[in-house]
Write a protein that holds these residues in place. Structure first.
Motif, mmCIF file in Angstrom:
data_model
loop_
_atom_site.group_PDB
_atom_site.id
_atom_site.type_symbol
_atom_site.label_atom_id
_atom_site.label_comp_id
_atom_site.label_asym_id
_atom_site.label_seq_id
_atom_site.Cartn_x
_atom_site.Cartn_y
_atom_site.Cartn_z
ATOM 1 N N GLN A 76 -2.084 -0.605 5.005
ATOM 2 C CA GLN A 76 -1.849 1.067 4.728
ATOM 3 C C GLN A 76 -0.399 1.111 4.046
ATOM 4 O O GLN A 76 -0.061 2.272 4.090
ATOM 5 C CB GLN A 76 -2.047 1.826 6.045
ATOM 6 N N SER A 77 0.358 0.256 4.023
ATOM 7 C CA SER A 77 1.572 0.563 3.779
ATOM 8 C C SER A 77 1.952 1.081 2.196
ATOM 9 O O SER A 77 1.418 0.429 1.279
ATOM 10 C CB SER A 77 2.457 -0.811 3.551
ATOM 11 N N SER A 78 2.398 2.360 2.129
ATOM 12 C CA SER A 78 2.437 3.155 1.056
ATOM 13 C C SER A 78 3.376 2.539 0.292
ATOM 14 O O SER A 78 3.423 2.593 -1.037
ATOM 15 C CB SER A 78 2.567 4.437 1.101
ATOM 16 N N THR A 79 4.497 1.953 0.659
ATOM 17 C CA THR A 79 5.688 1.566 0.261
ATOM 18 C C THR A 79 5.263 0.011 -0.626
ATOM 19 O O THR A 79 5.493 -0.090 -1.860
ATOM 20 C CB THR A 79 6.888 0.989 0.949
ATOM 21 N N ALA A 80 4.866 -0.623 0.116
ATOM 22 C CA ALA A 80 4.085 -1.940 -0.596
ATOM 23 C C ALA A 80 3.087 -1.705 -1.568
ATOM 24 O O ALA A 80 3.011 -2.307 -2.801
ATOM 25 C CB ALA A 80 3.632 -2.947 0.719
ATOM 26 N N LYS A 81 2.061 -0.813 -1.128
ATOM 27 C CA LYS A 81 1.178 -0.499 -2.425
ATOM 28 C C LYS A 81 1.615 0.247 -3.716
ATOM 29 O O LYS A 81 1.389 -0.399 -4.828
ATOM 30 C CB LYS A 81 0.167 0.392 -1.887
ATOM 31 N N GLY A 82 2.839 0.976 -3.632
ATOM 32 C CA GLY A 82 3.249 1.762 -4.791
ATOM 33 C C GLY A 82 4.158 0.638 -5.605
ATOM 34 O O GLY A 82 4.024 0.292 -6.945
ATOM 35 N N ALA A 83 5.046 -0.419 -4.868
ATOM 36 C CA ALA A 83 5.757 -1.522 -5.427
ATOM 37 C C ALA A 83 4.810 -2.462 -6.086
ATOM 38 O O ALA A 83 5.353 -2.752 -7.236
ATOM 39 C CB ALA A 83 6.571 -2.165 -4.309
ATOM 40 N N LEU A 84 3.806 -2.793 -5.364
ATOM 41 C CA LEU A 84 2.887 -3.714 -5.842
ATOM 42 C C LEU A 84 2.282 -3.253 -7.222
ATOM 43 O O LEU A 84 2.227 -4.102 -8.330
ATOM 44 C CB LEU A 84 1.832 -4.221 -5.001
#
Length: 442
Positions: free
Chosen positions: A69-77
């Protein structure tokens, strides 16, 4: 727990200082103690800034395995994947261009010197485009200033497969430095190895357009120009240059369409006092007469204007053609600390302007530019000397008169300030700045 926290903080500080290699090592050390989403995202961000997008993608995917659910990792990916997709688009475009390549073997041999310092992502794109579009015989001299991102290994792989790179390629030479010698010193390394009658100095963050080299060589010959460059989408913003093309593209697709069939809004050729060194072709006779780049400019900035100035003083012609080349701009310098970079620009500009005055004491604009530069340093006494030198050579230099008047006002010299502004008004009675200054001095 305290060790983990301190390592994360240390790695973060390295990142803030643009010490990317140290940041990577510290994040990796932290992750050996305990893999965390925070450290994985931090490491992925460093990789992203280094343009190591494949490593960044893998790292953000590991972060999502820990926390889906990490929004940081999702957006960066998502951003990293977009960059990887763009890389594939660009390389596929140039693979098609390479199939259309026709080499004009009647052209003279050009020695193309590419200087690198990390930024392997952009270097690969640059060389892919170079091999696909360079339509005249050339030798390639690759000078690497101690990159730590695999650039050296990439160059060695090119050397191993050089016979398959381009039908126009006549030789490939590598200079893998053990330390960062700076741009000018690296250029000189390449120049000393060059065998061509024309030498080309290239940045590693360019995308070339079809027939770029033959077009520049034709323009060089037709216009009897000994130093020539192209136009581009972006150039140095410390000093204004004439080489800016009116580009309208906003994404990779439209950029590639522009590259394939661009129509730069420029004359076929225009002379210039100097042109940017991101892509600069130089006739061999220029090097024979004025020598190499001045290594006093260190890591870089202003060495191209210096070289063009020295060439013009020696009687050579400088100009640019309407050949278009995409410039990603300052990808190597972006890794350096911003404050140190600004200090370097200021120091090099100071050295350049003083050198120009020494080379030609009758150069009006050299005195004027040096005076303005000295005002920024609050060195008013020396600035006054050069404004006066400028005016002794050209008494109607309006800008020099106005700035000298302002200098007198700043240094609390009302009488010379009033005299200077009044003289300016005899040249331009409607000069608003001088009118306001006179009103204030009454």
């Amino acid at each position: 727990m305290s060790d983990e926290k301190s390592l994360f903080q240390e790695a973060t500080q390295h990142f803030k200082n643009k010490e990317f290699d140290q940041a990577v090592k510290t994040f990796q050390k932290d992750l050996k103690l305990k893999p965390t989403e925070q450290s994985l995202c931090g490491l992925g961000l460093v990789y992203t800034f280094q343009n190591k997008f494949e490593e960044a993608r893998q790292t953000f995917e590991q972060a999502l395995q820990l926390n889906p659910q990490s929004s940081t990792a999702k957006g960066a990916l998502q951003k990293v994947q977009q960059q990887l997709d763009e890389f594939q688009q660009i390389t596929a475009f140039y693979q098609e261009q390479k199939k259309k390549l026709v080499v004009d073997k009647t052209k003279p041999l050009t020695s193309l010197i590419v200087i690198t310092y990390n930024q392997l992502y952009y270097t690969r794109l640059c060389l892919e485009s170079l091999f696909a579009t360079t339509d005249a015989p050339f030798e390639l001299i690759l000078v690497d200033n101690a990159s730590t991102d695999g650039t050296g290994a990439y160059f060695l792989s090119l050397e191993k497969n050089k016979q398959h790179l381009s039908s126009a390629l006549k030789g490939l030479h590598l200079c893998l430095n053990s330390d960062n010698r700076g741009f000018a010193a690296a250029v000189n390394q390449g120049m000393r190895q060059a065998k061509g009658s024309v030498l080309g100095v290239l940045n590693n963050d360019l995308l070339f357009t079809p027939q770029w080299l033959s077009s520049l060589l034709d323009s060089m010959q037709k216009n009897q120009c000994q130093l020539i460059g192209p136009v581009c989408n972006r150039v140095e913003d410390v000093i204004q240059l004439p080489q800016l093309a009116n580009t309208s593209y906003t994404d990779v697709k439209s950029m590639l369409q522009y590259i394939e069939g661009h129509e730069a809004v420029f004359p076929n050729y225009a002379s210039a006092d100097w042109i940017a060194g991101f892509c600069l072709l130089i006739q061999r006779e220029v090097v024979n007469k004025i020598g190499y780049f001045d290594e006093q400019f260190g890591l870089g900035f202003c060495e191209d204007e210096d070289y063009c100035y020295r060439a013009r003083q020696a009687g050579f012609s400088v100009g640019f053609s309407n050949v278009f080349i995409h410039h990603y701009w300052h990808k190597s310098f972006s890794q350096l600390d911003a404050n140190k970079q600004n200090q370097r620009v200021f120091k090099n500009l100071d050295y350049l302007l003083r050198k120009m005055v020494q080379l030609n004491s009758k150069d009006v604009q050299a005195h004027y530019r040096l005076a303005d530069h000295l005002v920024l340093q609050q060195n008013y006494t020396e600035a006054e000397k050069h404004y006066l030198a400028c005016l002794s050579l050209q008494s109607d230099h309006v800008d020099a008169l106005y700035n000298l008047g302002v200098l007198y006002h700043k240094t609390k010299q009302p009488v010379p300030a009033r005299i200077t502004f009044q003289k300016l008004l005899t040249l331009d009675a409607n000069h608003e700045g001088a009118q306001k200054a006179i009103a204030l001095l009454k």
